[in-house]
Design a protein around this motif. Structure first.
Motif, PDB file in Angstrom:
ATOM      1  N   ALA A 241      45.673  18.256  14.660  1.00 38.55           N
ATOM      2  CA  ALA A 241      46.772  18.983  14.198  1.00 38.55           C
ATOM      3  C   ALA A 241      46.794  19.447  12.700  1.00 38.55           C
ATOM      4  N   GLY A 242      45.623  18.920  12.250  1.00 37.15           N
ATOM      5  CA  GLY A 242      45.593  19.348  10.532  1.00 37.15           C
ATOM      6  C   GLY A 242      46.284  18.883   9.528  1.00 37.15           C
ATOM      7  N   VAL A 243      46.263  17.411   9.667  1.00 31.30           N
ATOM      8  CA  VAL A 243      47.226  16.488   8.989  1.00 31.30           C
ATOM      9  C   VAL A 243      46.544  15.183   8.651  1.00 31.30           C
ATOM     10  N   SER A 244      46.964  14.559   7.828  1.00 26.31           N
ATOM     11  CA  SER A 244      46.282  13.099   7.725  1.00 26.31           C
ATOM     12  C   SER A 244      46.659  12.255   8.627  1.00 26.31           C
ATOM     13  N   PRO A 245      45.897  11.276   8.816  1.00 28.42           N
ATOM     14  CA  PRO A 245      46.462  10.038   9.714  1.00 28.42           C
ATOM     15  C   PRO A 245      47.603   9.323   9.247  1.00 28.42           C
ATOM     16  N   ARG A 246      48.023   9.302   8.037  1.00 26.94           N
ATOM     17  CA  ARG A 246      48.982   8.877   7.208  1.00 26.94           C
ATOM     18  C   ARG A 246      50.376   9.543   7.742  1.00 26.94           C
ATOM     19  N   THR A 247      50.224  11.033   7.828  1.00 20.86           N
ATOM     20  CA  THR A 247      51.208  11.972   8.265  1.00 20.86           C
ATOM     21  C   THR A 247      51.617  11.529   9.854  1.00 20.86           C
ATOM     22  N   VAL A 248      50.604  11.156  10.522  1.00 26.15           N
ATOM     23  CA  VAL A 248      50.860  10.766  11.965  1.00 26.15           C
ATOM     24  C   VAL A 248      51.581   9.383  11.982  1.00 26.15           C
TER      25      VAL A 248
ATOM     26  N   TYR B  68      55.155  10.046  11.003  1.00 25.29           N
ATOM     27  CA  TYR B  68      56.108  10.587  11.942  1.00 25.29           C
ATOM     28  C   TYR B  68      56.279   9.751  13.046  1.00 25.29           C
ATOM     29  N   THR B  69      55.351   8.995  13.427  1.00 22.88           N
ATOM     30  CA  THR B  69      55.445   7.795  14.323  1.00 22.88           C
ATOM     31  C   THR B  69      56.612   6.953  13.996  1.00 22.88           C
TER      32      THR B  69
ATOM     33  N   ILE C  18      59.481  10.766  15.379  1.00 22.76           N
ATOM     34  CA  ILE C  18      59.084  12.178  15.506  1.00 22.76           C
ATOM     35  C   ILE C  18      57.823  11.860  16.644  1.00 22.76           C
ATOM     36  N   LEU C  19      57.123  11.223  16.548  1.00 22.64           N
ATOM     37  CA  LEU C  19      55.861  11.080  17.594  1.00 22.64           C
ATOM     38  C   LEU C  19      56.133   9.821  18.202  1.00 22.64           C
ATOM     39  N   THR C  20      55.507   9.506  19.696  1.00 17.09           N
ATOM     40  CA  THR C  20      55.581   8.655  20.148  1.00 17.09           C
ATOM     41  C   THR C  20      54.583   8.299  21.012  1.00 17.09           C
ATOM     42  N   PRO C  21      53.666   7.416  20.732  1.00 19.02           N
ATOM     43  CA  PRO C  21      52.402   7.011  21.571  1.00 19.02           C
ATOM     44  C   PRO C  21      52.423   7.182  22.814  1.00 19.02           C
ATOM     45  N   ALA C  22      51.573   7.425  23.434  1.00 19.17           N
ATOM     46  CA  ALA C  22      51.355   7.768  25.093  1.00 19.17           C
ATOM     47  C   ALA C  22      51.249   6.360  25.716  1.00 19.17           C
TER      48      ALA C  22
ATOM     49  N   GLY D 290      64.335  13.750   8.320  1.00 28.68           N
ATOM     50  CA  GLY D 290      65.430  13.086   8.631  1.00 28.68           C
ATOM     51  C   GLY D 290      66.328  13.664   9.707  1.00 28.68           C
ATOM     52  N   VAL D 291      66.710  15.051   9.439  1.00 23.61           N
ATOM     53  CA  VAL D 291      67.212  15.828  10.557  1.00 23.61           C
ATOM     54  C   VAL D 291      66.427  16.047  11.855  1.00 23.61           C
ATOM     55  N   ILE D 292      65.125  16.377  11.569  1.00 22.62           N
ATOM     56  CA  ILE D 292      64.333  16.482  12.798  1.00 22.62           C
ATOM     57  C   ILE D 292      64.322  15.433  13.734  1.00 22.62           C
ATOM     58  N   ALA D 293      63.783  13.833  12.920  1.00 22.26           N
ATOM     59  CA  ALA D 293      64.078  12.768  13.548  1.00 22.26           C
ATOM     60  C   ALA D 293      65.221  12.341  14.246  1.00 22.26           C
TER      61      ALA D 293
END
Length: 130
Positions: A15-22, A25-26, A30-34, A66-69
């Motif tokens: 995704a071109g982001v850092s693991p901290r961003t993941v 977002y989790t 915003i992200l949910t682990p499968a 915050g709005v996205i989440a």
């Protein structure tokens, strides 16, 4: 056929982001682990790459995390109903424009251009996230 799952570092790289961003977002929802491994590691499916790209695009449009989440966690909302409201509002604007005041007209044009950009972004996201 097995679904390819990605570890946090793999997702971040794709995704071109850092693991901290993941991680961030989790935590925001915003992200949910499968799934989780037996060792407790979070695994994400490939759709998370597209979701991260979409979130980054929305941020560039000035929409806060915050709005996205909150939007992702909200109940069912129909894009069709929102589009119908936009159509009604567009008709009202068309009947009221121009105002006769050049400064007001320029401000209205700026807002309309911004809304056009956001609607274009929404259309693009519908294609990416579907």
């Amino acid at each position: 056929m097995a679904v390819e799952l990605l570890r946090i570092g793999e997702l971040a790289t794709a995704a071109g982001v850092s693991p901290r961003t993941v991680d961030f977002y989790t935590r925001l929802g915003i992200l949910t682990p499968a799934e989780r491994t037996r060792g407790g590691f979070r695994m994400y499916d490939r759709r998370a790459v597209a979701r991260i790209a979409a979130v980054r695009r929305l941020e560039q449009c000035g929409i806060g995390l915050g709005v996205i989440a909150a939007s992702l966690q909200a109940g069912e909302t129909s894009p069709t109903a929102v589009l119908a409201g936009i159509a009604r509002d567009t008709e009202a604007l068309e009947s009221a424009a121009p105002t006769g005041d050049p400064a007001t007209d320029r401000l209205i044009v700026a807002v309309l251009e911004r809304s056009h950009h956001l609607i274009t972004t929404a259309a693009e996201l519908m294609g990416v996230l579907s």
